[in-house]
Design an enzyme around this catalytic site. Sequence first.
Site, PDB file in Angstrom:
ATOM      1  CB  SER A 154      42.544  16.978  27.897  1.00 45.93           C
ATOM      2  OG  SER A 154      42.186  18.123  27.194  1.00 45.93           O
ATOM      3  CE1 TYR A 178      43.179  13.033  24.553  1.00 46.19           C
ATOM      4  CE2 TYR A 178      42.008  14.895  24.269  1.00 46.19           C
ATOM      5  CZ  TYR A 178      43.064  14.247  24.692  1.00 46.19           C
ATOM      6  OH  TYR A 178      43.973  15.021  25.641  1.00 46.19           O
TER       7      TYR A 178
END
Length: 255
Positions: A154, A178
């Site tokens: 990401s 995350y």
Amino acid sequence: MGEQATHQRIALVTGANKGIGRAAAEQLAERGMTVLIGARDPRRGAEAAAALRAAGGDAHAVTLDVTDQVTVREAARRIGAGFGHLDVLINNAGITGSGQVSPEDAYDQVPGSVDLDMVRRVFETNVFGVIAVTNAMLPLLRRSPAPRIVNVSSHAASLSLTSDPDGPFRALLPSAAYTPSKSALSALTVQYANELRKDGILVNAAAPGYVDTDSNNHTGHLTPAQGAAVVVRLATLGADGPTAGFFSEDGPVPW
């Protein structure tokens, strides 16, 4: 499922029954690869594989929970028995830890109040699961003339981008689960690339962008197919392609 006389390219995509993983599987199948749909839920995996076959692709479901060593080992055994090798591994399976919320709403990830068990769950899937699957599949990848590993990351993994108070992520809540799990995945990608460079195994991380998926409650502005484009590009690199890199569809992403 036996290996053909000519080298049929085999790709395994974890978490491939939906979202970016499924889109990547579809695009690889369109390129003529045999695609193995890794999914925790055997029924959902079988449904996804059937849909790819109905569209003209060669796809098979493989039960695979990246946090369960038994299913990881069994998946490697089954792939070895059925195909004899693996050409592409896409480590796509991942969790946010917060369920289906947009990044702006993940209040439970704020470092000062985060639940440690949630952090452990996220790292178990997003980091340790990648190690488990990669190591189990390495013997099969070594049998390929052009093995490729892609770790789906990401933009949030970028320390350069997330540390800039005026940067593109200034509106996001700080994350202790995350976001750092994806930063750890970046570091892991480089270390695998350094180890496997001499063997011709190219290892890169991909940032698909803000994709419309279940994980962000469908708030993303990119389609899964658009997000999967960079993943597929890295999965099909030529021999002169990069390794130990971090890329989006727009080019390199800063570490």
